[in-house]
Design a protein around this motif. Sequence first.
Motif, PDB file in Angstrom:
ATOM      1  N   ASN A 275     -13.272   4.702  -4.542  1.00  0.00           N
ATOM      2  CA  ASN A 275     -12.868   3.390  -4.034  1.00  0.00           C
ATOM      3  C   ASN A 275     -13.669   3.093  -2.758  1.00  0.00           C
ATOM      4  OD1 ASN A 275     -11.590   1.201  -2.816  1.00  0.00           O
ATOM      5  ND2 ASN A 275      -9.573   1.793  -3.559  1.00  0.00           N
TER       6      ASN A 275
ATOM      7  N   ARG B 269       1.371  -0.117  -9.630  1.00  0.00           N
ATOM      8  CA  ARG B 269       0.111  -0.186 -10.362  1.00  0.00           C
ATOM      9  C   ARG B 269      -0.026  -1.544 -11.053  1.00  0.00           C
ATOM     10  NH1 ARG B 269      -1.866   3.537  -7.587  1.00  0.00           N
ATOM     11  NH2 ARG B 269      -3.756   2.992  -8.719  1.00  0.00           N
TER      12      ARG B 269
ATOM     13  N   LYS C  68       2.262   1.730  -3.434  1.00  0.00           N
ATOM     14  CA  LYS C  68       1.241   2.151  -4.391  1.00  0.00           C
ATOM     15  C   LYS C  68       0.942   3.636  -4.268  1.00  0.00           C
ATOM     16  CE  LYS C  68      -3.130   0.940  -3.860  1.00  0.00           C
ATOM     17  NZ  LYS C  68      -4.413   0.194  -3.909  1.00  0.00           N
ATOM     18  N   TYR C  69       0.688   4.110  -3.051  1.00  0.00           N
ATOM     19  CA  TYR C  69       0.336   5.516  -2.881  1.00  0.00           C
ATOM     20  C   TYR C  69       1.547   6.431  -3.055  1.00  0.00           C
ATOM     21  CZ  TYR C  69      -4.066   3.647  -1.240  1.00  0.00           C
ATOM     22  OH  TYR C  69      -5.259   2.975  -1.169  1.00  0.00           O
TER      23      TYR C  69
ATOM     24  N   LEU D 290      -5.572   7.604 -10.614  1.00  0.00           N
ATOM     25  CA  LEU D 290      -4.943   7.329  -9.329  1.00  0.00           C
ATOM     26  C   LEU D 290      -5.659   8.017  -8.176  1.00  0.00           C
ATOM     27  CD1 LEU D 290      -1.187   7.519 -10.392  1.00  0.00           C
ATOM     28  CD2 LEU D 290      -2.777   5.606 -10.504  1.00  0.00           C
TER      29      LEU D 290
ATOM     30  N   GLN E 144       0.831  -1.197   0.000  1.00  0.00           N
ATOM     31  CA  GLN E 144       0.000   0.000   0.000  1.00  0.00           C
ATOM     32  C   GLN E 144       0.871   1.255   0.000  1.00  0.00           C
ATOM     33  OE1 GLN E 144      -3.172   0.140  -0.343  1.00  0.00           O
ATOM     34  NE2 GLN E 144      -3.928  -1.890   0.134  1.00  0.00           N
TER      35      GLN E 144
ATOM     36  N   SER F  70       1.934   6.869  -6.695  1.00  0.00           N
ATOM     37  CA  SER F  70       0.958   7.794  -7.268  1.00  0.00           C
ATOM     38  C   SER F  70       1.454   9.230  -7.165  1.00  0.00           C
ATOM     39  CB  SER F  70      -0.389   7.660  -6.547  1.00  0.00           C
ATOM     40  OG  SER F  70      -0.934   6.369  -6.725  1.00  0.00           O
TER      41      SER F  70
ATOM     42  N   GLU G 173      -8.750   5.960  -6.629  1.00  0.00           N
ATOM     43  CA  GLU G 173      -8.221   5.337  -5.418  1.00  0.00           C
ATOM     44  C   GLU G 173      -8.812   5.931  -4.145  1.00  0.00           C
ATOM     45  OE1 GLU G 173      -6.462   2.777  -4.939  1.00  0.00           O
ATOM     46  OE2 GLU G 173      -5.771   2.322  -6.967  1.00  0.00           O
TER      47      GLU G 173
END
Length: 333
Positions: A301, A224, A68-69, A293, A65, A72, A297
Amino acid sequence: MRHARLHRRDDTTDCSPGGGSDAFFGLRVASVFIILATSMTGALFPVLTRRSKIIAPHIPKSVYQTAKYFGSGVIIATAFIHLLDPATQELTSPCLGSAWEEYPYALAIALCSIFTIFILELVAFRWGTAKLAKLGITHDAHGHGVGGHAAHGPENQNEKIVDSAGVAVDNPAAQIIGVAILEFGVLLHSVLIGLTLAVDAEFKILFIVIVFHQMFEGLGVGSRLAYLKLPYDYRHAPVIGALLYGITTPIGIAAGLGVRTTYNPNTATASVVSGVLDAFSAGILIYTGLVELLAHEFLFNKEMQNAPNKTLAFAIGCMLAGAGIMALLGKWA
């Protein structure tokens, strides 16, 4: 990648078609392999570890996580700091005619790129939704899930209910299109910075910055790719995408070394080509970063909508950290 240093408005700018810098040739050759390793590491790490049955169980979900962020934020900062600003500098180069200064061409190209990508994705989405409708699958466009009746009333028992993340999660074609758009913009950018690194007189500083730049950007792309939920037939797509990212900058460096005696990034032709491509890539990453994104997200989401404030704050913090670090790198390259 920022090329503003190459286009200062003074009388020392070399607009001749001669070659770029040939200093540190051995280190420039070595940079092909060093950047290949760092780019591959950043892009492949999330992809391979997440699918490994041996490694994945031992890595907390929070690690993925975070990547991923953080990624972004890296992608969004890349769009504005490492692409849009350099494109503006390139298309106002003193090596170009005064007509290029009469209109903000870089911003206009980025704007056109944003709308082009939006229209292409809209057409692809409508086509995919129509195909799914024939199979009895419906989709709530706001991310509430396929089988939109579930959000507003009783479900049709004959309707196929798919994962709550929607078509964007379960339709392989939609996922691949979305990531392909992101990767296309990143790949154009990577080739250009490879060419610049091969001939730039400020090689040492640029080399160090690009090593970190490519690793962080690779982490963004790889994270991603790692989260794609694809059927078995598409299982190799994330690995292929990560490999493509890893080789593009080294290819750009190798190509730049091959034409170093004739390629000068200051010439009018080079400035126009790199400026247009940087602006177009900036539009792609701006659209992808803000829509695919951030909006998907965070706003649409369902998991994030119901997440505790602590989880939301952590995700936003990771994203801001990625954007901040990548923006800081723009000070040197």
